[in-house]
Each structure stands twice: as structure tokens, then as C-alpha cells.
Design an enzyme around this catalytic site. Sequence first.
Site, PDB file in Angstrom:
ATOM      1  CE  LYS A  61      -1.592  -1.597   3.932  1.00  0.00           C
ATOM      2  NZ  LYS A  61      -0.577  -2.501   4.544  1.00  0.00           N
ATOM      3  CG  HIS A 190       0.928  -0.899  11.858  1.00  0.00           C
ATOM      4  ND1 HIS A 190       1.576   0.191  12.275  1.00  0.00           N
ATOM      5  CD2 HIS A 190       1.349  -1.067  10.454  1.00  0.00           C
ATOM      6  CE1 HIS A 190       2.246   0.635  11.361  1.00  0.00           C
ATOM      7  NE2 HIS A 190       2.204   0.119  10.378  1.00  0.00           N
ATOM      8  CD  GLU A 264       1.895  -6.616   8.460  1.00  0.00           C
ATOM      9  OE1 GLU A 264       1.315  -5.242   8.632  1.00  0.00           O
ATOM     10  OE2 GLU A 264       1.248  -7.544   8.746  1.00  0.00           O
ATOM     11  N   PRO A 265       7.140  -3.743   7.034  1.00  0.00           N
ATOM     12  CG  PRO A 265       9.277  -3.881   6.211  1.00  0.00           C
ATOM     13  CD  PRO A 265       8.038  -4.801   6.811  1.00  0.00           C
ATOM     14  N   GLY A 266       6.649  -0.454   5.292  1.00  0.00           N
ATOM     15  CA  GLY A 266       6.320   0.067   4.145  1.00  0.00           C
ATOM     16  C   GLY A 266       7.086   1.501   4.067  1.00  0.00           C
ATOM     17  NE  ARG A 267       6.339   6.429   7.404  1.00  0.00           N
ATOM     18  CZ  ARG A 267       5.531   7.632   6.964  1.00  0.00           C
ATOM     19  NH1 ARG A 267       6.183   8.355   6.250  1.00  0.00           N
ATOM     20  NH2 ARG A 267       4.478   7.489   7.315  1.00  0.00           N
ATOM     21  CE1 TYR A 368       1.361   3.974   3.363  1.00  0.00           C
ATOM     22  CE2 TYR A 368       3.134   4.998   4.483  1.00  0.00           C
ATOM     23  CZ  TYR A 368       2.215   3.837   4.389  1.00  0.00           C
ATOM     24  OH  TYR A 368       2.353   2.718   5.002  1.00  0.00           O
TER      25      TYR A 368
HETATM   26  N1  PLP Z   1       0.818  -3.043   7.798  1.00  0.00           N
HETATM   27  C1  PLP Z   1      -0.265  -2.733   7.927  1.00  0.00           C
HETATM   28  C2  PLP Z   1      -1.561  -3.533   8.193  1.00  0.00           C
HETATM   29  C3  PLP Z   1      -0.737  -1.280   7.766  1.00  0.00           C
HETATM   30  O1  PLP Z   1      -1.818  -0.857   7.699  1.00  0.00           O
HETATM   31  C4  PLP Z   1       0.411  -0.412   7.080  1.00  0.00           C
HETATM   32  C5  PLP Z   1       0.149   1.048   6.813  1.00  0.00           C
HETATM   33  O2  PLP Z   1      -0.741   1.416   6.523  1.00  0.00           O
HETATM   34  C6  PLP Z   1       1.891  -1.028   7.231  1.00  0.00           C
HETATM   35  C7  PLP Z   1       2.010  -2.305   7.196  1.00  0.00           C
HETATM   36  C8  PLP Z   1       2.908  -0.180   6.601  1.00  0.00           C
HETATM   37  O3  PLP Z   1       3.268   0.810   7.894  1.00  0.00           O
HETATM   38  P1  PLP Z   1       4.657   1.614   7.616  1.00  0.00           P
HETATM   39  O4  PLP Z   1       4.621   2.223   6.201  1.00  0.00           O
HETATM   40  O5  PLP Z   1       4.626   2.576   8.728  1.00  0.00           O
HETATM   41  O6  PLP Z   1       5.789   0.765   7.540  1.00  0.00           O
END
Ligand code: PLP
Length: 401
Positions: A61, A190, A264-267, A368
Site C-alpha cells: 500500500k 501495528h 510489514e515495513p512500508g515507509r 504514501y
Molecule cells: N501493515 C499494515 C497492516 C498497515 O496498515 C501499514 C500501513 O498502513 C503498514 C503495514 C506499513 O506501515 P509503515 O509504512 O509505517 O511501515
Amino acid sequence: MTKGHEIKFYKKEINIRQVIKDQALQDTDDALYVCDINDFRRKYEIWDQLMPGIKPHYAVKCNDDIMVIKTLAKLGANFDCASMGEIKLVLDANVEPERIIFAMPCKPLTHLAYAKENGVITSTVDSDFEILKIHRHFPESNLVIRIRCDATDVKLSFGEKFGCNAKTEAPAIMLLAKELKLNVIGISFHVGTGCNELPAYDRAITEAKQLFDFGTKHGFNMTLLDIGGGFPGSDYNKFKEMSEIIKCSIKRNFPEKNINVIAEPGRYFVESAYTLICKIHSKRETKLPDGSVTKHYYINDGVFVSFANVVVEHYHVLVRHLLDDLLPKFKTTIWGPTCDAYDKVGENLELPNMECGDFLIFPNMGAYSIPLATRFNGWGPSNILYLDKASTDGGRENKIR
Ligand code: PLP
């Protein structure tokens, strides 16, 4: 890699002036992302170094650019998908379904059916309603109970929307799963995205451990701890400190080392890889009765395209210019290109006097931003130029999407 050698976050070496020239940005009114592929590799190495044994499941996402998916998949990352569309994107990149967690506690039926048909068997749940849904439509699922554990200082908390209370709700949900003969395999949380309260991870891991014990006592084979996201994308020291807290907490709570820990790293993986180059196309000046002047610049990207975070996360943009740094500075507001007055990228900034045709550079724009672009007012996602300084010939690969 030499043992004990520390890799810091990548220092940008992109020659912005060269990119502007090569891509003839002077002649267009399109903003351009520069994506440094090598940044993903460095981030992956740092992850391996600071979070050994914790398998990253990249949160699609955050940035669904196919180049991110393919590069991270090749490096060995797994994936957190939150919808049928994200699962499809990742499967189409030839990632095996076992490498995907469906990390969405409230799943539409068609999305759940798609996951089932395609072998994505692990998903998160946080309510008895979802347990009943899973029982009816996908009882062979592996279930991960998502608990609420909000950090007190974050850019954005998710606790009001997702995550059950670890003490008052999770045990009953697990007992219902047991009664329905479902398979609970672990706990996830999270702490919130852009986490600044680092002990929140310790709190959450400690709560998860109690539920591991509860689950084991009731006959579940509890094997999976999912520590979610929340990691910084451009602050190495904070990430290092976070990783110490997490490792310490896992060691203390799970000394037997017989669990599978994922995140679950995104950023973390994408923020620093993307730099956005914008052009000033229009200008105004306003003067208050006290004589103070504000310079207003209108650029070719805004909150309805790449800067949604200015509104959603109250993000204060980092902005660079290409003029002499010693020039006098003026109070400045930067506006996006649409008619909407919310389309304000930044205000009370101190920048030198600029003219139409000058460029503004925004680093750390990979998180994002790209998936949140709208078509409002006839604008749309900005182009991306990929730079890969580590390609085999030592050169660069330039491609515009
Ligand atoms: N996992 C879940 C379920 C999330 O909702 C999100 C962000 O919305 C993430 C992981 C990613 O989070 P981050 O970008 O803070 O690592």
C-alpha cells in the site's frame, strides 16, 4: 559484507541539474520522480544487518510501483497485501503465494475468495465477525490475531480502525476460533506509521507473548509474531535504536527462539529512494499592512497528486532549490496546481526569490505518495525516472513510466 561494518542510509548522489537537462524538464510542465534503485538494495542490507531473522513483508500500500515490488522480491522480501488488487499485483510479479500475508482484518468476500483461489492462506483478523466469515468461506486459513497497540507519538495511528484489545477481546476471539476448529497461528500489531515512541514495540511484543501463552494453552500451535510497520524511512539512528528495542524484547519474551518473526515495513523501504522534481509555473506576491511580503509559488504537483501526506499526516515538506544558498530568503508558500485551496504543499518556508521556470526539489517522497495520486482538475500521477548505479555495466538505466 565485512562483519561489523555498518552501512548508513544511502547518501544521495543524484545530479539533479543533469537530470533536468537530460529529461528536458525545462520544456515540460510535468513533475518527475527520480527513483534510485540502489537505495532499495542498501535498505535491504541494513534491514538484514539490524533486524536479522525478522522477515520483511513489504507493505504494498505504501508504494505499489512495480519496480519496487520486483526489486524487493528479487532481494528476498515477502509481501503484505491488503486487497485483491495488491495480491494480484504481487502474484503477477511471479511471487509465490506463500510469501504473501493478507494483512487486512476486514476483508470483502470477493477478495477473500481470490486469496483462497490463489493460495494466499495467511491473513489477519481482529473480530468475531471476521472469524465467522473465515469459518464460512475459507476455514483452511492460517489466522493471525491483530491486537491494538498504538504508540503515543506517531504520524498516524490505526488503533481506532483495526486491532482488538489484547486483554479484553483477543482471548474470546481465539476461543471462538477454537470452537469453530479454525487455525490460529500467531499475533500481529501495528504501532502506527511514522512511530516516534520506540518502547511501543516492547509493549506490543509483551502483550503478544501473553496471547501466545493463552493460545498454546488452548491447543493452538502459535508460531508467528508479526510486528507490523512503523519504521522510519530516512532516519538511520532512529531505526537502529528501534531495532535494538525490538530484538531485546523478542529475546526477553521468547527466549526459546522457536517462533517465526515477520514485519510489514512500508515507509522504511521506499521513502528515501524517491526524489520529486517540480517546476514553478506561476508566481504571486502578497503584502500585509505591516509591509511583510509573502512569495507564492505554484508548482506542477500538489496534495491531490504526490503530497497527500501534507494533509493526511500533517507532513512538513523538505524542500531544496538550485539557487545560491547565500541569497536572501523570503517567507514563502508553495501551492499545488489545482483550484482547491487545500492544495497547499508548504507554508512559512524560507526560500530565495525564484522565478517561473525555476525548480524545487523534494527528497524522501517515496512513501504514501504515488498510490494516492488523483485525477483531480485534470492532473495525474507524475512520471518516474529510474536510476540504477549498480547495474552490471556500472552505468545507469533510465526509463520513464
Ligand atoms: N501493515 C499494515 C497492516 C498497515 O496498515 C501499514 C500501513 O498502513 C503498514 C503495514 C506499513 O506501515 P509503515 O509504512 O509505517 O511501515
